[in-house]
Design an enzyme around this catalytic site. Structure first.
Site, PDB file in Angstrom:
ATOM      1  N   GLU A 184       0.881  -1.156   0.000  1.00  0.00           N
ATOM      2  CA  GLU A 184       0.000   0.000   0.000  1.00  0.00           C
ATOM      3  C   GLU A 184       0.925   1.215   0.000  1.00  0.00           C
ATOM      4  OE1 GLU A 184      -2.688  -0.424   3.311  1.00  0.00           O
ATOM      5  OE2 GLU A 184      -3.519   1.553   2.871  1.00  0.00           O
ATOM      6  N   ARG A 223       4.812 -12.846   9.617  1.00  0.00           N
ATOM      7  CA  ARG A 223       5.519 -11.611   9.305  1.00  0.00           C
ATOM      8  C   ARG A 223       6.802 -11.508  10.134  1.00  0.00           C
ATOM      9  NH1 ARG A 223       3.278  -6.391   9.557  1.00  0.00           N
ATOM     10  NH2 ARG A 223       1.535  -7.193   8.392  1.00  0.00           N
ATOM     11  N   LYS A 235       4.065   0.793   9.578  1.00  0.00           N
ATOM     12  CA  LYS A 235       4.241   2.048   8.841  1.00  0.00           C
ATOM     13  C   LYS A 235       3.626   3.215   9.595  1.00  0.00           C
ATOM     14  CE  LYS A 235       2.962   0.103   4.929  1.00  0.00           C
ATOM     15  NZ  LYS A 235       2.443  -0.076   3.576  1.00  0.00           N
TER      16      LYS A 235
END
Ligand code: ATP
Ligand code: MG
Length: 565
Positions: free
Chosen positions: A41, A268, A278
């Site tokens: 994204e 992850r 982020k």
């Protein structure tokens, strides 16, 4: 580059679980060629966790002679930015990967997704709902209690079609209507309880401008985008496992043949002593706790690059971490180990003194200077030699001298003899002090017979020190880094803000380090080992008038120690 990488990766390893699935699918003839994608994204800079996903997706395509797309999941216009798009592209290239064909965007499929939404309404599998976002949440139920059906669930198809069109055209205020799938309000999987497909958002999009007043939800866009692109293996992180039944449901409504992307989830990457979201990283940037996304203390790819990390070291790290099915935390020492290992082979050695202490060689002629041979890289003879100037006045590291050292201090002290690397044996006779008793200079004599640092008669010295010649040295700013957080898991204490754990000493600036003159020619990004001090690289702030170096990593390898225990 890919070829080179294959040769370097000759360490034979058993297949990871994703490779095993792919090999099975290929063997069974499900696909002739595999097709993966990396779908960021564009709402921030990429971090080391993304690097792992990049190495995985592009690496699989490389290994199985397949293809890998770069697709920007741009469904959130307010948070997205072209700056992020550009930085993501350059990070991927820097890591050594190239995506298939043009860059893809989820927004490329806005028309197709809209058509699909219309199809769902027509098949009575979606409806326009007027509940407020709060009500929708309330009606959803909890994991242990079923949800309640919306009063708008059975509104006529024609009405939903008209409303959706109005939503698209900007006829209504944000929040007034939503398009929802009609699946199952009592499903044990919350994601199946009539999920939202579209919401009204009167925001300008960085690619589609003001064309749309509605934007698809990530869940409605992601799986279908994979399908539109012909992705065979949709590799993603574990949190999407519970979304998979929903993605499958969408594809079931959409597919016309046998093909469907196969979603595979992996754990992850988490690293200790940092944060990897982020949103959190953006806070550090916006609140100016760090100097920017590329601050060398950041776990971003751009931060690591500026810090002096190499693509090879990051790829090797990703390879070592591998893919797991369960979440864990990786020790940042492993990342540091990977860059040391790489730079040990590739970085030339030089000498520099961070905290200078003057040394005067009393028996060395006043005007004399010599140029002594120094080996550039003992790990790689082809790197050759350079010449280092030597003269009567030198600098050594303050830490390398003690007036009255204990027996185990293997450096310089009064009456002790040490080797100056590549130069001579020197013996300390006395020191000069100022009125406060601070040592201002150390006096030594040298043994002319020990030229090159070789013992003339087999006698041993306490240690070997790095040094620079006072008249020849160049001044430099040197930035030393420590971990950005003082605790392993800054997000571990729910009562506290993660920023309370910022390490106040994570950046130490040394204004007047002295380096061998050879470094005047160093260019931005050049990497060196400063002997005994660590690996350093030239920072982007460096100019012709003022050299600036970052320490990438010190020489002490805690990981190697752990490994060899
Ligand atoms: P963040 O939570 O850091 O904001 P994200 O998952 O929202 O990350 P995306 O841009 O959606 O960021 O991520 C793109 C791809 O990178 C996704 O496929 C995601 O699964 C993967 N990814 C993100 N973070 C990690 C991580 N820590 N380790 C491995 N892969 C990751
Ligand atoms: Mg995401």
């Amino acid at each position: 580059m890919a070829e080179e990488r294959k040769e370097n990766n000759e360490e034979k390893k058993s297949l990871n679980f994703i490779e095993a699935i792919i090999e099975q699918d290929l063997k069974e003839g499900k696909h002739k060629q595999i097709y993966t994608r990396f779908p960021p994204e564009p709402n921030g800079y990429l971090h080391i966790g993304h690097a792992q996903a990049i190495c995985l997706n592009f690496g699989l395509a490389e290994k199985y002679s397949g293809k890998c797309n770069l697709r920007f999941d741009d469904t959130n216009p307010e948070k997205e930015d072209v700056e992020y798009v550009e930085s993501i592209k350059s990070d991927i290239k820097w890591l050594g990967f190239q995506w298939e064909g043009n860059v893809k965007y989820t927004s490329d499929y806005f028309d197709k997704l809209y058509e699909f939404a219309v199809k769902l309404i027509k098949e009575n599998k979606a409806y326009v709902c007027e509940l407020s976002p709060e009500q929708i949440r309330e009606y959803r139920g909890t994991p242990t209690e079923p949800g309640k059906e919306s009063p708008w669930r059975n509104r006529p198809v024609e009405e939903s079609l008209k409303l959706l069109e109005g939503m698209k055209n900007g006829d209504f205020e944000e929040g007034k209507y939503m398009l929802r799938a009609k699946i199952d309000m009592s499903s044990p999987n919350m994601h199946m309880r009539d999920p939202i497909l579209y919401r009204i958002k009167k925001a300008e999009h960085h690619r589609t401008g003001n064309k749309w007043s509605i934007y698809p939800m990530y869940d409605f866009a992601h799986g279908q985008s994979d399908y539109f692109e012909g992705i065979t293996h949709s590799v993603c992180t574990l949190e999407f496992e519970v979304h998979r039944p929903l993605y499958d449901w969408f594809i079931d409504q959409l597919k016309t043949g046998d093909y469907r992307p196969r979603q595979i989830e992996f754990a992850r990457l988490n690293l200790n002593y940092t944060v990897m979201s982020k949103r959190k990283l953006l806070q550090l940037v916006e609140e100016k706790i760090v100097s920017g996304w590329d601050d060398p203390r950041m776990p971003t790819i751009s931060g690591l690059r500026r810090r002096g990390y190499t693509p090879a070291a990051i790829r090797k790290f990703a390879d070592r971490v591998g893919v797991a099915k369960r979440d864990g935390i990786i020790d940042v020492a492993l990342l540091e180990h990977s860059i040391r290992e790489d730079l040990n082979k590739t970085a030339n050695r030089v000498m520099g003194v961070l905290k200078p202490l003057k040394v005067i060689i009393d028996n060395y002629p006043e005007e004399q200077e010599e140029f002594l041979d120094a080996v550039n890289n003992p790990e790689n003879e082809s790197k050759g030699k350079r010449q280092v100037p030597f003269s009567k006045e030198l600098y050594i590291e303050q830490d390398d001298f003690m007036e009255n050292p204990p027996r185990k201090f293997f450096r310089l002290g009064i009456g002790r003899e040490v080797r100056l690397r590549y130069a001579y044996f020197v013996k300390c006779t006395h020191v000069d002090k100022d009125e406060n008793g601070t040592i201002t200079a150390v006096h030594c004599t040298y043994d002319p017979a020990s030229k090159g640092g070789k013992s003339p008669d087999g006698r041993k010295v306490k240690g070997t020190l790095h040094w620079v010649s006072a008249n020849h040295a160049v001044k430099s700013e040197v930035r030393l880094y420590d971990r950005l957080f003082t605790v392993e898991n800054p997000l571990g204490d729910k009562e506290k803000d993660f920023k309370e754990f910022i390490n106040p000493n994570s950046l130490q600036v040394i204004e007047n380090a002295l380096l061998e003159p050879h470094l005047l020619n160093a260019k931005q990004g050049d990497r060196f080992q400063f002997e005994r001090l660590g690996y350093f690289c030239v920072d982007k702030d460096s100019t012709k008038d003022k050299l600036v170096f970052n320490r990438t990593v010190s020489l002490r390898d805690t990981w190697a120690k752990i490994k060899n225990k």
